[in-house]
Motif scaffolding. Structure first.
Motif, mmCIF file in Angstrom:
data_model
loop_
_atom_site.group_PDB
_atom_site.id
_atom_site.type_symbol
_atom_site.label_atom_id
_atom_site.label_comp_id
_atom_site.label_asym_id
_atom_site.label_seq_id
_atom_site.Cartn_x
_atom_site.Cartn_y
_atom_site.Cartn_z
ATOM 1 N N LEU A 3 0.852 -1.183 0.000
ATOM 2 C CA LEU A 3 0.000 0.000 0.000
ATOM 3 C C LEU A 3 0.883 1.226 0.000
ATOM 4 C CD1 LEU A 3 -2.590 -1.101 2.696
ATOM 5 C CD2 LEU A 3 -2.793 -1.280 0.231
ATOM 6 N N PHE A 4 0.809 2.032 -1.039
ATOM 7 C CA PHE A 4 1.657 3.196 -1.157
ATOM 8 C C PHE A 4 0.845 4.461 -0.916
ATOM 9 C CE2 PHE A 4 3.712 -0.102 -3.613
ATOM 10 C CZ PHE A 4 4.999 -0.023 -3.138
ATOM 11 N N LYS A 5 1.517 5.492 -0.410
ATOM 12 C CA LYS A 5 0.844 6.709 0.011
ATOM 13 C C LYS A 5 0.047 7.354 -1.118
ATOM 14 C CE LYS A 5 4.278 7.817 3.563
ATOM 15 N NZ LYS A 5 5.282 8.783 4.028
ATOM 16 N N SER A 6 0.597 7.299 -2.339
ATOM 17 C CA SER A 6 -0.047 8.001 -3.445
ATOM 18 C C SER A 6 -1.417 7.440 -3.805
ATOM 19 C CB SER A 6 0.857 7.935 -4.681
ATOM 20 O OG SER A 6 1.100 6.583 -5.036
ATOM 21 N N SER A 7 -1.699 6.183 -3.394
ATOM 22 C CA SER A 7 -2.956 5.552 -3.772
ATOM 23 C C SER A 7 -3.898 5.361 -2.587
ATOM 24 C CB SER A 7 -2.674 4.191 -4.412
ATOM 25 O OG SER A 7 -2.011 3.350 -3.495
ATOM 26 N N VAL A 101 26.722 -17.868 14.902
ATOM 27 C CA VAL A 101 25.528 -17.320 14.266
ATOM 28 C C VAL A 101 25.905 -16.072 13.484
ATOM 29 C CG1 VAL A 101 23.973 -18.220 16.021
ATOM 30 C CG2 VAL A 101 24.939 -15.938 16.289
ATOM 31 N N PRO A 102 25.193 -15.784 12.406
ATOM 32 C CA PRO A 102 25.492 -14.582 11.628
ATOM 33 C C PRO A 102 25.283 -13.315 12.446
ATOM 34 C CG PRO A 102 24.135 -16.112 10.371
ATOM 35 C CD PRO A 102 24.156 -16.620 11.781
ATOM 36 N N ASN A 103 26.017 -12.294 12.091
ATOM 37 C CA ASN A 103 25.958 -10.992 12.744
ATOM 38 C C ASN A 103 25.319 -10.011 11.771
ATOM 39 O OD1 ASN A 103 26.305 -8.714 14.266
ATOM 40 N ND2 ASN A 103 28.541 -8.726 14.201
ATOM 41 N N LYS A 104 24.039 -9.738 11.957
ATOM 42 C CA LYS A 104 23.278 -8.913 11.008
ATOM 43 C C LYS A 104 22.928 -7.573 11.623
ATOM 44 C CE LYS A 104 18.877 -9.480 10.279
ATOM 45 N NZ LYS A 104 17.531 -9.920 9.876
ATOM 46 N N HIS A 105 23.193 -6.496 10.867
ATOM 47 C CA HIS A 105 22.771 -5.170 11.318
ATOM 48 C C HIS A 105 21.246 -5.098 11.325
ATOM 49 C CE1 HIS A 105 22.254 -0.760 11.352
ATOM 50 N NE2 HIS A 105 23.444 -0.747 11.907
ATOM 51 N N SER A 106 20.689 -4.299 12.223
ATOM 52 C CA SER A 106 19.231 -4.229 12.374
ATOM 53 C C SER A 106 18.540 -3.724 11.109
ATOM 54 C CB SER A 106 18.875 -3.317 13.554
ATOM 55 O OG SER A 106 19.376 -2.002 13.353
ATOM 56 N N THR A 107 19.241 -2.980 10.260
ATOM 57 C CA THR A 107 18.619 -2.448 9.042
ATOM 58 C C THR A 107 18.858 -3.337 7.823
ATOM 59 O OG1 THR A 107 20.576 -1.094 8.573
ATOM 60 C CG2 THR A 107 18.819 -0.080 9.867
ATOM 61 N N ALA A 108 19.587 -4.434 7.982
ATOM 62 C CA ALA A 108 19.850 -5.334 6.857
ATOM 63 C C ALA A 108 18.607 -6.178 6.569
ATOM 64 C CB ALA A 108 21.042 -6.227 7.153
ATOM 65 N N PHE A 109 18.509 -6.644 5.329
ATOM 66 C CA PHE A 109 17.368 -7.469 4.910
ATOM 67 C C PHE A 109 17.877 -8.805 4.386
ATOM 68 C CE2 PHE A 109 15.025 -8.811 0.992
ATOM 69 C CZ PHE A 109 13.916 -9.349 1.629
ATOM 70 N N VAL A 110 17.263 -9.885 4.879
ATOM 71 C CA VAL A 110 17.549 -11.230 4.396
ATOM 72 C C VAL A 110 16.228 -11.843 3.955
ATOM 73 C CG1 VAL A 110 18.455 -13.513 4.942
ATOM 74 C CG2 VAL A 110 19.539 -11.488 5.923
ATOM 75 N N ALA A 111 16.110 -12.189 2.689
ATOM 76 C CA ALA A 111 14.867 -12.773 2.178
ATOM 77 C C ALA A 111 14.572 -14.098 2.868
ATOM 78 C CB ALA A 111 14.977 -12.977 0.667
ATOM 79 N N ALA A 112 13.288 -14.423 2.927
ATOM 80 C CA ALA A 112 12.852 -15.595 3.690
ATOM 81 C C ALA A 112 13.442 -16.893 3.168
ATOM 82 C CB ALA A 112 11.327 -15.668 3.690
ATOM 83 N N ILE A 262 11.318 -1.997 1.793
ATOM 84 C CA ILE A 262 9.931 -2.355 1.483
ATOM 85 C C ILE A 262 9.718 -3.859 1.642
ATOM 86 C CG2 ILE A 262 8.166 -2.380 -0.323
ATOM 87 C CD1 ILE A 262 9.441 0.142 -1.456
ATOM 88 N N HIS A 263 10.650 -4.654 1.098
ATOM 89 C CA HIS A 263 10.521 -6.110 1.211
ATOM 90 C C HIS A 263 10.627 -6.561 2.662
ATOM 91 C CE1 HIS A 263 10.656 -7.682 -3.030
ATOM 92 N NE2 HIS A 263 10.908 -6.400 -3.220
ATOM 93 N N LYS A 264 11.487 -5.910 3.428
ATOM 94 C CA LYS A 264 11.633 -6.261 4.841
ATOM 95 C C LYS A 264 10.330 -6.003 5.594
ATOM 96 C CE LYS A 264 14.642 -5.476 8.825
ATOM 97 N NZ LYS A 264 15.825 -4.733 9.350
ATOM 98 N N PHE A 265 9.677 -4.876 5.311
ATOM 99 C CA PHE A 265 8.404 -4.579 5.959
ATOM 100 C C PHE A 265 7.333 -5.590 5.558
ATOM 101 C CE2 PHE A 265 4.254 -2.498 5.275
ATOM 102 C CZ PHE A 265 3.870 -2.406 6.590
#
Length: 312
Positions: A3-7, A101-112, A262-265
């Motif tokens: 859902l994008f703001k413009s729509s 275990v991997p060390n991931k930054h909180s803003t990084a994205f890993v696909a499912a 966007i994908h992370k959200f």
């Protein structure tokens, strides 16, 4: 569906989140549910201990390997991931004391459905896309900030090479690793692009601001100087990087960092949120359809765009 703001209708708050439990009754029920789930998990662990190593658990949820540990080995340096105590079940049945275990930054994205295993570090704004594999089992993998490992790419390391050298893989900042590329026990410096289907082999170094063309194969121990384009199999110098290509590398990194948010959200949504959003999409389509007169009979909530009540 996003859902994008413009729509969205006026007053709609983005992003929509399923509201948390409010009120005494709702909060109490939510707390009891959490308690029962915790007790159930404890009873399952107790039953596993009673059964011992021969006990079999047939009804279980498959582990999500998008972010998984590997066994720590004394002869493998941990330079990217984190060493933590092994879970009780693994320690008891597999005789493992520690895992990496991997060390991931909180803003990084890993696909499912990506696989990030073991001794791996992901920097801020970095992203690992669908089907990609980062296997840090026998050495470390470091990925810098705002770098993207695209779909079906493979990143691995080496414990033994032909020259006897163990090599990690280091990927710098603002790097794009294209779809289905293979990066093995090498170094990719900042602001580089490895094209789709390319292969960079053990000990190779791609200096900052360079491009490895799609399908190229960079032989072991090759050094690609800064600001060059290499192509072919085996890869050879093709030409100097053009200014527009340098700007494309920067744009690719920034665009993927934005897209990954966007994908992370989307992947963080609960079932209730996904169901509510699907209802929002249907009701918004009805509102936008000029041939649909049914929607004129209802009043819609400004936050969710769902039907609130019949008009009076």
């Amino acid at each position: 569906m996003s859902l994008f703001k413009s729509s969205l209708p006026v007053g709609f708050l983005f992003p929509y989140r399923h509201p948390k439990a409010k009120g005494l009754v709702e909060g109490t029920l939510y707390g009891l549910g959490s308690l029962f789930r915790g007790v159930g998990a404890a009873l399952d662990e107790l039953g596993s201990m009673v059964q011992g190593p021969q006990g079999s658990i047939k009804d279980h949820v498959q582990p999500n390997l998008a972010f998984a540990p590997v066994q720590r080995k004394p002869d493998v340096p941990v330079n990217a991931g984190q060493v933590v105590p092994a879970p009780p079940a693994a320690a008891r049945t597999l005789k493992i004391k520690e895992v990496v275990v991997p060390n991931k930054h909180s803003t990084a994205f890993v696909a499912a459905n990506a696989n990030v295993l073991g001794n791996v570090k992901l920097g801020a704004g970095s992203s690992v896309w669908y089907g990609a594999v980062l296997r840090g089992d026998v050495n470390g993998i470091e990925v810098g900030a705002n770098s993207n490992i695209q779909d079906n790419a493979i990143v691995h390391v080496s414990k033994y090479s032909m020259d006897g050298t163990a090599r990690p893989t280091v990927i710098g900042n603002n790097v794009t690793i294209g779809h289905a590329a293979t990066v093995h026990a090498c170094t990719i410096e900042d602001n580089c692009l490895v094209g789709m289907g390319a292969t960079v082999l053990d000990g190779a170094t791609v200096k900052s601001g360079s491009i490895v063309a799609a399908g190229a194969v960079v032989p072991p121990n090759t050094i690609i100087p800064s600001g060059q384009v290499w192509a072919g199999s085996p890869a050879k110098f093709l030409r100097t990087l053009e200014p527009e290509e340098a700007s494309f590398i920067a744009k690719s990194a920034s665009c993927y960092a934005e897209l990954s948010a966007i994908h992370k959200f989307e992947q963080s949504k609960t079932f209730e949120e996904q169901f509510t959003e699907s209802c929002i999409v249907k009701d918004r389509a009805a509102l936008a359809d000029p041939s649909n007169s049914v929607h004129q009979m209802w009043e819609y909530d400004s936050q969710t765009a769902l039907v609130a009540r019949a008009k009076r």
